[in-house]
Design a protein around this motif. Structure first.
Motif, PDB file in Angstrom:
ATOM      1  N   MET A  68       0.842  -1.206   0.000  1.00  8.99           N
ATOM      2  CA  MET A  68       0.000   0.000   0.000  1.00  8.99           C
ATOM      3  C   MET A  68       0.877   1.257   0.000  1.00  8.99           C
ATOM      4  O   MET A  68       0.593   2.227  -0.721  1.00  8.99           O
ATOM      5  CB  MET A  68      -0.922  -0.002   1.211  1.00  8.99           C
ATOM      6  N   ARG A  69       1.928   1.240   0.769  1.00 11.27           N
ATOM      7  CA  ARG A  69       2.831   2.401   0.813  1.00 11.27           C
ATOM      8  C   ARG A  69       3.581   2.554  -0.520  1.00 11.27           C
ATOM      9  O   ARG A  69       3.790   3.685  -0.986  1.00 11.27           O
ATOM     10  CB  ARG A  69       3.825   2.265   1.966  1.00 11.27           C
ATOM     11  N   SER A  70       3.953   1.443  -1.123  1.00 11.68           N
ATOM     12  CA  SER A  70       4.672   1.552  -2.396  1.00 11.68           C
ATOM     13  C   SER A  70       3.768   2.100  -3.495  1.00 11.68           C
ATOM     14  O   SER A  70       4.237   2.770  -4.418  1.00 11.68           O
ATOM     15  CB  SER A  70       5.239   0.183  -2.806  1.00 11.68           C
ATOM     16  N   ILE A  71       2.474   1.852  -3.405  1.00  2.96           N
ATOM     17  CA  ILE A  71       1.523   2.421  -4.363  1.00  2.96           C
ATOM     18  C   ILE A  71       1.431   3.925  -4.194  1.00  2.96           C
ATOM     19  O   ILE A  71       1.232   4.668  -5.163  1.00  2.96           O
ATOM     20  CB  ILE A  71       0.134   1.767  -4.181  1.00  2.96           C
ATOM     21  N   GLY A  72       1.606   4.383  -2.957  1.00  2.00           N
ATOM     22  CA  GLY A  72       1.558   5.813  -2.688  1.00  2.00           C
ATOM     23  C   GLY A  72       0.566   6.223  -1.624  1.00  2.00           C
ATOM     24  O   GLY A  72       0.452   7.417  -1.304  1.00  2.00           O
ATOM     25  N   PHE A  73      -0.164   5.268  -1.047  1.00  2.00           N
ATOM     26  CA  PHE A  73      -1.143   5.603  -0.018  1.00  2.00           C
ATOM     27  C   PHE A  73      -0.451   6.192   1.211  1.00  2.00           C
ATOM     28  O   PHE A  73       0.470   5.605   1.753  1.00  2.00           O
ATOM     29  CB  PHE A  73      -1.933   4.356   0.389  1.00  2.00           C
ATOM     30  N   GLU A  74      -0.933   7.352   1.644  1.00  2.00           N
ATOM     31  CA  GLU A  74      -0.435   7.997   2.852  1.00  2.00           C
ATOM     32  C   GLU A  74      -1.472   7.986   3.969  1.00  2.00           C
ATOM     33  O   GLU A  74      -1.272   8.583   5.026  1.00  2.00           O
ATOM     34  CB  GLU A  74      -0.003   9.433   2.543  1.00  2.00           C
ATOM     35  N   HIS A  75      -2.571   7.305   3.746  1.00  2.00           N
ATOM     36  CA  HIS A  75      -3.633   7.234   4.743  1.00  2.00           C
ATOM     37  C   HIS A  75      -3.201   6.390   5.942  1.00  2.00           C
ATOM     38  O   HIS A  75      -2.301   5.558   5.844  1.00  2.00           O
ATOM     39  CB  HIS A  75      -4.885   6.580   4.141  1.00  2.00           C
ATOM     40  N   THR A  76      -3.879   6.600   7.076  1.00  2.00           N
ATOM     41  CA  THR A  76      -3.780   5.634   8.156  1.00  2.00           C
ATOM     42  C   THR A  76      -4.372   4.323   7.653  1.00  2.00           C
ATOM     43  O   THR A  76      -5.484   4.287   7.124  1.00  2.00           O
ATOM     44  CB  THR A  76      -4.549   6.112   9.396  1.00  2.00           C
ATOM     45  N   LEU A  77      -3.608   3.237   7.786  1.00  2.00           N
ATOM     46  CA  LEU A  77      -4.060   1.916   7.359  1.00  2.00           C
ATOM     47  C   LEU A  77      -4.572   1.143   8.571  1.00  2.00           C
ATOM     48  O   LEU A  77      -3.912   1.107   9.619  1.00  2.00           O
ATOM     49  CB  LEU A  77      -2.918   1.149   6.699  1.00  2.00           C
ATOM     50  N   VAL A  78      -5.738   0.542   8.439  1.00  2.00           N
ATOM     51  CA  VAL A  78      -6.335  -0.267   9.507  1.00  2.00           C
ATOM     52  C   VAL A  78      -6.192  -1.727   9.125  1.00  2.00           C
ATOM     53  O   VAL A  78      -6.538  -2.116   7.998  1.00  2.00           O
ATOM     54  CB  VAL A  78      -7.815   0.096   9.711  1.00  2.00           C
ATOM     55  N   VAL A  79      -5.669  -2.554  10.043  1.00  2.00           N
ATOM     56  CA  VAL A  79      -5.493  -3.976   9.766  1.00  2.00           C
ATOM     57  C   VAL A  79      -6.285  -4.789  10.785  1.00  2.00           C
ATOM     58  O   VAL A  79      -6.151  -4.612  11.984  1.00  2.00           O
ATOM     59  CB  VAL A  79      -4.003  -4.388   9.754  1.00  2.00           C
ATOM     60  N   ASP A  80      -7.153  -5.682  10.278  1.00  2.00           N
ATOM     61  CA  ASP A  80      -7.961  -6.556  11.126  1.00  2.00           C
ATOM     62  C   ASP A  80      -7.162  -7.771  11.567  1.00  2.00           C
ATOM     63  O   ASP A  80      -6.283  -8.262  10.856  1.00  2.00           O
ATOM     64  CB  ASP A  80      -9.186  -7.047  10.361  1.00  2.00           C
ATOM     65  N   ALA A  81      -7.546  -8.306  12.725  1.00  2.00           N
ATOM     66  CA  ALA A  81      -6.920  -9.507  13.266  1.00  2.00           C
ATOM     67  C   ALA A  81      -7.386 -10.749  12.513  1.00  2.00           C
ATOM     68  O   ALA A  81      -8.423 -10.749  11.843  1.00  2.00           O
ATOM     69  CB  ALA A  81      -7.271  -9.637  14.746  1.00  2.00           C
ATOM     70  N   PRO A  82      -6.622 -11.859  12.632  1.00  2.00           N
ATOM     71  CA  PRO A  82      -7.075 -13.134  12.074  1.00  2.00           C
ATOM     72  C   PRO A  82      -8.103 -13.790  12.995  1.00  2.00           C
ATOM     73  O   PRO A  82      -8.583 -13.162  13.936  1.00  2.00           O
ATOM     74  CB  PRO A  82      -5.786 -13.944  11.993  1.00  2.00           C
ATOM     75  N   ASN A  83      -8.377 -15.087  12.739  1.00  2.00           N
ATOM     76  CA  ASN A  83      -9.416 -15.811  13.479  1.00  2.00           C
ATOM     77  C   ASN A  83     -10.754 -15.107  13.352  1.00  2.00           C
ATOM     78  O   ASN A  83     -11.446 -14.869  14.333  1.00  2.00           O
ATOM     79  CB  ASN A  83      -9.056 -15.978  14.960  1.00  2.00           C
TER      80      ASN A  83
END
Length: 464
Positions: free
Chosen positions: A196-211
């Protein structure tokens, strides 16, 4: 969750293995020790957008922002566009929006639709958390998309979202790993963040947990520092979904404690007061989140196959459920704790323009108000326009705008305006809540989708 989609009514995934969670919290804290030191020193603050400072989410004006919101399943219910305004009126400061990448049978969200959603969130003074739902239960759910495939979707949205970092957070993929090989979450998530960063996104990224989001195996709890270190911007926000795994108050407290000890930011990206016949410690979630400044987004406004987790039935604000009362009206619910993001203080957000956009020249009018149309996006067969009204020296309590199309255009849909169109002439007025504009101030008041190619007619404005 995936039982919120009418096509997926079963709920077998969120297994009640909460006993494992409490037992392993101490192990998680030890395992994480030292790893959080790998985070980039002095995380880079994205100019004017959301960023992370320690455990806190900071908005584009440099002020802490604590999410208090609900979720709207837009990809399944595009006809319920009024839900954004309804959630804002109910007091929410955040809306998490369900999108489709096309990998599942519920459809594909287009760039034009995303642009429309973002503009509506801004008009309603909501912070917009956009999520790809097709990743739900990857590795266990048949047909689920990988996180890498989700990033493919976001890459196609880059031109729409670039410049919206003050108003939009990107939730890369909903519940991206099921219960099969949950350990794959760490590398897959780190890779997705880096890409995502290499594409150019500068937004806060939210990552969900597994399970299925509940992290009962502690994979995210153990390896969140490693994922945080993979973000060169230091701007990743972790999200746990709290359902029946979190039926005991101490389990909630222990999970929050561990993230606090690691100095990493956490939100509860989904929760309910009950799920699949088991209670959830919702009061503890709300109380502890309030005391610690942790954001939460309750699942879900409406549209579930199981009405127990609908806050309102049939997308009707008058049909509030007991879960709706808990989410909105309890002591630490939305009504009593939500505060608007400071980027909306005193006015609607400023216009964001990109190269190639067309903007009308405001009509000087009679001093009461002026108006202009901004062509937000144009995809050939149609285009989106947003209308901004500027008050004269006196406050406005209402407005009416009028224009004549230069030739061939017509409105196919609109929002936040009482609008009529006849013979190429358009007349639009406020709908009450968006009629008040302070003297000398500007406000983006409504939007529309039109055919015939982007146009810049002269717009007249009168105080109503």
């Amino acid at each position: 969750m995936d039982d919120k989609n009418p096509a997926h009514p079963t709920g077998r995934r969120k297994r009640p293995l909460r006993r494992l969670l409490a037992a392993a919290v101490a192990v998680a804290a030890v395992a994480a020790t030292g790893l959080w030191q790998l985070m980039p020193a002095g995380a880079q603050q994205q100019e004017g957008g959301f960023h992370i400072d320690g455990t806190q989410l900071i908005d584009g004006n440099g002020n802490p922002f604590i999410m208090r919101g609900s979720t709207h399943p837009d990809v399944w219910y595009e006809q319920e566009f009024e839900s954004f305004g309804e959630l804002s009126d109910l007091g929410a400061n955040t809306v998490r929006v369900v999108l489709g990448s096309g990998h599942r049978d519920w459809g594909t969200t287009t760039p034009e639709r995303v642009a429309q959603i973002v503009e509506e969130c801004k008009a309603q003074q909501l912070i917009c958390v956009l999520e790809v739902h097709d990743t739900t239960g990857y590795g266990e759910e048949s047909g689920a998309a990988s996180l890498d495939e989700a990033v493919d979707f976001w890459e196609g949205m880059y031109d729409v979202l670039d410049g919206e970092e003050r108003y939009v957070l990107v939730n890369i993929g909903n519940e991206p790993i099921g219960n099969n090989d949950a350990a794959q979450w760490t590398q897959a998530t780190a890779d997705a963040v880096e890409r995502m960063r290499s594409i150019g996104f500068e937004h806060t990224l939210v990552v969900d947990a597994p399970n299925w989001g509940q992290d009962w195996e502690q994979v995210m709890l153990n390896t969140a520092p490693e994922v945080a270190a993979a973000d060169p911007d230091g701007n990743t926000l972790f999200s746990v979904h709290m359902y029946q795994v979190y039926s005991e108050p101490q389990t909630v407290v222990d999970y929050f404690d561990t993230f606090e000890q690691m100095g990493l930011p956490l939100i509860v990206g989904e929760y309910a007061d009950a799920h699949q016949g088991e209670d959830v410690a919702w009061e503890t979630i709300q109380t502890e989140a309030h005391e610690r400044g942790i954001g939460w987004i309750a699942w879900s406004y409406s549209g579930n196959t199981d009405p127990v987790i609908d806050q309102f039935l049939n997308f009707d604000p008058a049909q509030k459920t007991s879960w709706g009362e808990h989410a909105f009206d309890s002591e630490f619910g939305i009504v009593n704790t939500a505060e608007r993001a400071s980027v909306y203080d005193g006015d609607e957000p400023p216009e964001t323009t990109t190269p190639g956009e067309e903007t009308t020249t405001p009509d000087d009018g009679d001093g009461e108000c002026t108006a202009e149309i901004n062509v937000a996006s144009d995809w050939g067969s149609g285009w989106q326009g947003n209308v901004t009204v500027t008050a004269g020296s006196s406050d406005l309590s209402g407005w009416e705008v009028t224009w004549d199309w230069p030739g061939g255009q017509s409105i196919t849909s609109h929002w936040n305006a009482d609008l009529t169109e006849s013979g190429g002439q358009v007349n639009a007025g406020d709908v009450g809540w968006n009629g008040s504009i302070a003297g000398g101030e500007s406000r983006e008041v409504f939007g529309f989708i039109a055919s015939g190619g982007g146009a810049s007619p002269e717009v007249s404005c009168e105080a109503a």
